[in-house]
Design a protein around this motif. Structure first.
Motif, PDB file in Angstrom:
ATOM      1  N   TYR A  51      14.412  -4.081   1.900  1.00 55.30           N
ATOM      2  CA  TYR A  51      12.973  -3.888   1.784  1.00 55.30           C
ATOM      3  C   TYR A  51      12.585  -3.713   0.315  1.00 55.30           C
ATOM      4  O   TYR A  51      13.416  -3.381  -0.538  1.00 55.30           O
ATOM      5  CB  TYR A  51      12.512  -2.665   2.582  1.00 55.30           C
ATOM      6  N   VAL A  52      11.297  -3.949   0.047  1.00 57.14           N
ATOM      7  CA  VAL A  52      10.725  -3.668  -1.266  1.00 57.14           C
ATOM      8  C   VAL A  52       9.400  -2.958  -1.040  1.00 57.14           C
ATOM      9  O   VAL A  52       8.718  -3.172  -0.031  1.00 57.14           O
ATOM     10  CB  VAL A  52      10.494  -4.953  -2.096  1.00 57.14           C
ATOM     11  N   LEU A  53       9.041  -2.070  -1.982  1.00 59.83           N
ATOM     12  CA  LEU A  53       7.778  -1.340  -1.926  1.00 59.83           C
ATOM     13  C   LEU A  53       6.823  -1.908  -2.967  1.00 59.83           C
ATOM     14  O   LEU A  53       7.229  -2.199  -4.099  1.00 59.83           O
ATOM     15  CB  LEU A  53       8.002   0.144  -2.177  1.00 59.83           C
ATOM     16  N   VAL A  54       5.567  -2.060  -2.585  1.00 60.81           N
ATOM     17  CA  VAL A  54       4.561  -2.627  -3.482  1.00 60.81           C
ATOM     18  C   VAL A  54       3.342  -1.715  -3.515  1.00 60.81           C
ATOM     19  O   VAL A  54       2.826  -1.316  -2.465  1.00 60.81           O
ATOM     20  CB  VAL A  54       4.142  -4.046  -3.034  1.00 60.81           C
ATOM     21  N   LYS A  55       2.904  -1.390  -4.718  1.00 65.48           N
ATOM     22  CA  LYS A  55       1.680  -0.628  -4.923  1.00 65.48           C
ATOM     23  C   LYS A  55       0.686  -1.482  -5.712  1.00 65.48           C
ATOM     24  O   LYS A  55       1.093  -2.400  -6.424  1.00 65.48           O
ATOM     25  CB  LYS A  55       1.962   0.660  -5.700  1.00 65.48           C
ATOM     26  N   PRO A  56      -0.609  -1.184  -5.617  1.00 63.88           N
ATOM     27  CA  PRO A  56      -1.582  -1.914  -6.433  1.00 63.88           C
ATOM     28  C   PRO A  56      -1.273  -1.747  -7.917  1.00 63.88           C
ATOM     29  O   PRO A  56      -1.112  -0.625  -8.408  1.00 63.88           O
ATOM     30  CB  PRO A  56      -2.923  -1.264  -6.063  1.00 63.88           C
ATOM     31  N   GLY A  57      -1.166  -2.840  -8.623  1.00 60.54           N
ATOM     32  CA  GLY A  57      -0.918  -2.793 -10.057  1.00 60.54           C
ATOM     33  C   GLY A  57       0.531  -2.606 -10.445  1.00 60.54           C
ATOM     34  O   GLY A  57       0.869  -2.686 -11.633  1.00 60.54           O
ATOM     35  N   SER A  58       1.424  -2.350  -9.479  1.00 52.79           N
ATOM     36  CA  SER A  58       2.835  -2.180  -9.824  1.00 52.79           C
ATOM     37  C   SER A  58       3.455  -3.539 -10.143  1.00 52.79           C
ATOM     38  O   SER A  58       2.974  -4.582  -9.689  1.00 52.79           O
ATOM     39  CB  SER A  58       3.592  -1.515  -8.674  1.00 52.79           C
ATOM     40  N   ASP A  59       4.529  -3.514 -10.936  1.00 53.82           N
ATOM     41  CA  ASP A  59       5.187  -4.789 -11.248  1.00 53.82           C
ATOM     42  C   ASP A  59       5.914  -5.301 -10.004  1.00 53.82           C
ATOM     43  O   ASP A  59       6.265  -4.537  -9.105  1.00 53.82           O
ATOM     44  CB  ASP A  59       6.172  -4.623 -12.415  1.00 53.82           C
ATOM     45  N   LEU A  60       6.096  -6.593  -9.979  1.00 54.24           N
ATOM     46  CA  LEU A  60       6.724  -7.236  -8.826  1.00 54.24           C
ATOM     47  C   LEU A  60       8.110  -7.765  -9.168  1.00 54.24           C
ATOM     48  O   LEU A  60       8.596  -8.702  -8.523  1.00 54.24           O
ATOM     49  CB  LEU A  60       5.830  -8.380  -8.321  1.00 54.24           C
ATOM     50  N   ASP A  61       8.746  -7.161 -10.160  1.00 53.83           N
ATOM     51  CA  ASP A  61      10.033  -7.667 -10.631  1.00 53.83           C
ATOM     52  C   ASP A  61      11.084  -7.670  -9.523  1.00 53.83           C
ATOM     53  O   ASP A  61      11.848  -8.635  -9.380  1.00 53.83           O
ATOM     54  CB  ASP A  61      10.527  -6.841 -11.820  1.00 53.83           C
ATOM     55  N   GLU A  62      11.147  -6.584  -8.743  1.00 54.41           N
ATOM     56  CA  GLU A  62      12.159  -6.527  -7.691  1.00 54.41           C
ATOM     57  C   GLU A  62      11.919  -7.606  -6.640  1.00 54.41           C
ATOM     58  O   GLU A  62      12.856  -8.282  -6.189  1.00 54.41           O
ATOM     59  CB  GLU A  62      12.156  -5.150  -7.031  1.00 54.41           C
ATOM     60  N   LYS A  78       0.830  -1.208   0.000  1.00 53.87           N
ATOM     61  CA  LYS A  78       0.000   0.000   0.000  1.00 53.87           C
ATOM     62  C   LYS A  78       0.864   1.258   0.000  1.00 53.87           C
ATOM     63  O   LYS A  78       0.569   2.245   0.694  1.00 53.87           O
ATOM     64  CB  LYS A  78      -0.973  -0.007   1.184  1.00 53.87           C
ATOM     65  N   ALA A  79       1.946   1.196  -0.793  1.00 52.10           N
ATOM     66  CA  ALA A  79       2.865   2.336  -0.874  1.00 52.10           C
ATOM     67  C   ALA A  79       2.242   3.519  -1.584  1.00 52.10           C
ATOM     68  O   ALA A  79       2.840   4.603  -1.619  1.00 52.10           O
ATOM     69  CB  ALA A  79       4.147   1.905  -1.581  1.00 52.10           C
ATOM     70  N   ASP A  80       1.038   3.342  -2.163  1.00 54.78           N
ATOM     71  CA  ASP A  80       0.330   4.459  -2.784  1.00 54.78           C
ATOM     72  C   ASP A  80      -0.379   5.322  -1.744  1.00 54.78           C
ATOM     73  O   ASP A  80      -0.772   6.460  -2.032  1.00 54.78           O
ATOM     74  CB  ASP A  80      -0.684   3.935  -3.802  1.00 54.78           C
ATOM     75  N   LEU A  81      -0.538   4.782  -0.517  1.00 55.69           N
ATOM     76  CA  LEU A  81      -1.266   5.508   0.526  1.00 55.69           C
ATOM     77  C   LEU A  81      -0.350   6.269   1.473  1.00 55.69           C
ATOM     78  O   LEU A  81      -0.779   7.237   2.100  1.00 55.69           O
ATOM     79  CB  LEU A  81      -2.132   4.531   1.336  1.00 55.69           C
TER      80      LEU A  81
END
Length: 355
Positions: free
Chosen positions: A187-198, A167-170
């Protein structure tokens, strides 16, 4: 005429051999034809296994051989199978060997001595390389108390931690990263719809355990990483019983993303839907401190019998924090864990602490 009393001699005596008089062989079958496999689910005495090196991932249902005695079998164990290893419906193999574990991630069922399960130690998964701690940056806010517990469990098991912030968009990650600044925590940051390559890159070639509170998006993340996760879980979790064990750990193979390139191992993720806390009663006070490397140096001048609690008036940690060498929130969290481990604090209340 009275009957004559019968006289007995040694030929009349029959000696029944004792139970221990028969020599027992210590020879055990070698099972040279055994098949190596990975345990991906455990359900009521049945174990779902797959061959790691095989192209297909047909689930082999197995039971534990009697010769293993009381040796436990958990998700992540590498085992040897004999019998019917076809994976066909109704087929049943036997686990005859368990390879030595490279790591064991444990948790205590509860840090409360007053409960029937108080301080009952449980193995979460064997042979894990990484503990992925999933935490939302907002809605719900990050719970650093829970993250601290997970870090202690990871360090105690000698596996690497990875913080996955959803929820890095919030909200931004600055507050959480500042709290763990001294740890250099990956750490890794995840947003809705973002790619998960990292994230996928950090999961490759590893067995990673994913933990997180409800509402942080862990299930969504698992389904994005393994698009057919629901189907896969349904196939392996009940081992032919048509029932999904929602509170049991299950290992899921990550799909390969290589297209026209040399294939690499995409790795495994172990989903833990039933684990929402990490009791640490099984972790010694010394090992607990290793989960706070930013505080270790501050204890070097302490007396050997110092418990590092707030009641220890001569504890050097207070001065260490007062001099700005560590975050006071980290010391407070460490002391909460000490109190929780000693049964002086309800772990469920402590885990709600946010950064």
């Amino acid at each position: 005429m009275p009957a004559r009393k019968r006289e007995y001699d040694e030929d009349d005596v029959r000696v029944r051999p004792g139970r221990s008089s028969r020599p027992r062989t210590r020879t055990r079958p070698k099972h040279d034809d055994a098949v190596d496999a990975l345990v991906i689910t455990v359900d009521r005495g049945r174990y779902g296994c797959v061959r790691e090196g095989a192209g297909d991932l047909d689930v082999i249902t197995a039971m534990r051989a009697r010769e293993l005695g009381r040796k436990s079998v958990v998700v992540g164990d590498r085992v040897s199978l004999v019998g019917d290893v076809s994976g066909a419906p109704g087929a049943l193999a036997r686990i005859v060997r368990i390879s030595e574990r490279t790591s064991v991630l444990r948790r205590t069922a509860d840090d409360d001595d007053t409960t029937p399960e108080g301080r009952l130690e449980r193995v979460v998964v064997a042979n894990a390389d990484q503990l992925v701690i999933v935490s939302a940056l907002s809605d719900p806010p990050p719970r650093t108390g829970f993250i601290d517990r997970c870090l202690v469990a990871a360090y105690d098991a000698d596996i690497e931690p990875l913080l996955c912030l959803t929820k890095a968009d919030l909200a931004g990650p600055e507050q959480v990263l500042d709290y763990y600044a001294e740890l250099d925590l990956p750490y890794v940051l995840v947003k809705p719809g973002s790619d998960l390559d990292e994230l996928r890159g950090r999961l490759a070639n590893r067995i990673s355990v994913m933990v997180g509170h409800s509402g942080v998006g862990k299930s969504t993340l698992v389904n994005r990483l393994v698009p057919d996760a629901l189907r896969a879980v349904g196939a392996v979790s009940a081992v032919g019983k048509g029932r999904h064990t929602s509170t049991s750990a299950v290992a899921l193979r990550l799909p390969s993303l290589d297209k026209g390139k040399a294939k690499t191992d995409p790795g495994w993720i172990v989903d833990t839907p039933g684990i929402r806390s990490f009791g640490l009663a099984h972790v010694s006070a010394e090992s607990l401190l290793h989960g706070f490397p930013d505080l270790v140096e501050g204890t070097l001048e302490d007396q050997p019998n110092c418990g590092h609690t707030a009641a220890d008036s001569d504890c050097k940690l207070d001065a260490w924090v007062a001099e700005g060498r560590a975050d006071e929130r980290r010391l407070a969290s460490y002391r909460r864990l000490l109190a929780s481990r000693a049964g002086e604090l309800d772990a469920r209340n402590e885990e709600g602490s946010s950064a």
